[in-house]
Scaffold this motif. Structure first.
Motif, short mmCIF file in Angstrom:
data_model
loop_
_atom_site.label_atom_id
_atom_site.label_comp_id
_atom_site.label_asym_id
_atom_site.label_seq_id
_atom_site.Cartn_x
_atom_site.Cartn_y
_atom_site.Cartn_z
N SER A 146 0.84 -1.20 0.00
CA SER A 146 0.00 0.00 0.00
C SER A 146 0.87 1.24 0.00
CB SER A 146 -0.92 0.02 1.23
OG SER A 146 -1.73 1.17 1.24
N SER A 147 0.34 2.32 -0.56
CA SER A 147 1.08 3.58 -0.59
C SER A 147 0.84 4.42 0.65
CB SER A 147 0.71 4.39 -1.84
OG SER A 147 -0.68 4.68 -1.85
N SER A 148 -0.18 4.07 1.46
CA SER A 148 -0.48 4.81 2.68
C SER A 148 -1.37 3.95 3.57
CB SER A 148 -1.18 6.14 2.36
OG SER A 148 -2.54 5.93 2.06
N ASP B 187 -5.94 3.11 -0.73
CA ASP B 187 -4.60 3.02 -1.31
C ASP B 187 -4.00 1.62 -1.23
OD1 ASP B 187 -4.52 5.69 -2.04
OD2 ASP B 187 -3.74 6.32 -0.09
N SER C 11 0.74 -1.63 -9.05
CA SER C 11 1.30 -0.58 -8.20
C SER C 11 2.78 -0.83 -8.02
CB SER C 11 0.61 -0.55 -6.84
OG SER C 11 1.27 0.34 -5.96
N GLU D 264 4.35 0.32 -5.48
CA GLU D 264 4.63 0.35 -4.04
C GLU D 264 5.22 -0.98 -3.60
OE1 GLU D 264 4.48 2.98 -2.18
OE2 GLU D 264 3.62 4.20 -3.78
#
Length: 216
Positions: A130-132, A137, A213, A215
């Protein structure tokens, strides 16, 4: 085949079972359960001092990396099986596996599983991309949350090309400070979870391919 229990592999409060079944098919010498396996972190290889590589024991070369101040401790006393396990401090310890897009992105099937010995309270992401911390996200996440005093339950996230990730909780509770096996599976239509091999009654309708993604 069943083998005699090994008493030193258990916590002081855990009674060893009459027998244990070991999945030898996950070893590097067998391929029966390793089809499409991305990475297997078994805790038998200690995190390197000063940062570096933690070996992927699946044989697929998806090794983990750690920075010096993020390397989990390697402990051998309170383990579940094998010669050791990783102890994460709950602050900044982590093992990074890269973005995994080549192996997972665009797929419509996914399984995450882990053994966990949860010390305390709060929400923990055990396996996460996840990015956050925002639900939307997340690409995927297998974690745990509080479920009453001394209890926890499983929380999942999965983002696809057609659905934004949301928090999806299991209904089975399990005690803290006890080794527990957790798993989540996605088959392209439903997201399911398991606690010590028991299928949770909470089954979630999810569709689409796992979103791409970069990430880690």
């Amino acid at each position: 085949p069943p083998i005699d229990p090994v008493g030193i592999g258990y916590s002081p409060f855990e009674t060893p079972p009459a027998a244990r079944i070991l999945a030898s098919e996950l070893s590097s010498s067998s391929t029966a359960l390793r089809t499409n396996l991305v990475s297997l972190m078994d805790g038998n290889s200690p995190a390197p001092v000063g940062g570096g590589t933690i070996l992927d024991s699946s044989g697929n070369g998806q090794h983990g990396t750690v920075a010096n101040n993020q390397a989990p401790d390697h402990e051998t006393a309170n383990r579940r099986t094998g010669t050791g396990s990783f102890f994460f401090d709950g602050s900044d310890d982590k093992i990074t596996l890269g973005d995994l897009d080549a192996a997972i992105g665009g797929q419509d099937k996914l399984t995450l599983s882990t053994w966990v010995y949860r010390e305390g309270t709060g929400q923990e992401k055990l396996i996460c991309k996840s990015s956050s911390a925002n639900n939307a996200d997340h690409v995927f996440s297998l974690g745990v949350i509080d479920a009453g005093v001394g209890q926890a339950k499983l929380r999942m996230h999965l983002g696809t090309d057609s659905m934004v990730a949301t928090a999806m909780d299991g209904s089975i509770t399990f005690p803290n400070q006890e080794w527990t096996h957790l798993a989540m599976t996605y088959d392209g239509n439903e997201l399911r979870s398991y606690v010590n091999g028991e299928l949770d009654s909470n089954v979630f309708s999810v569709n689409g391919t796992i979103k791409l993604s970069t990430e880690q």
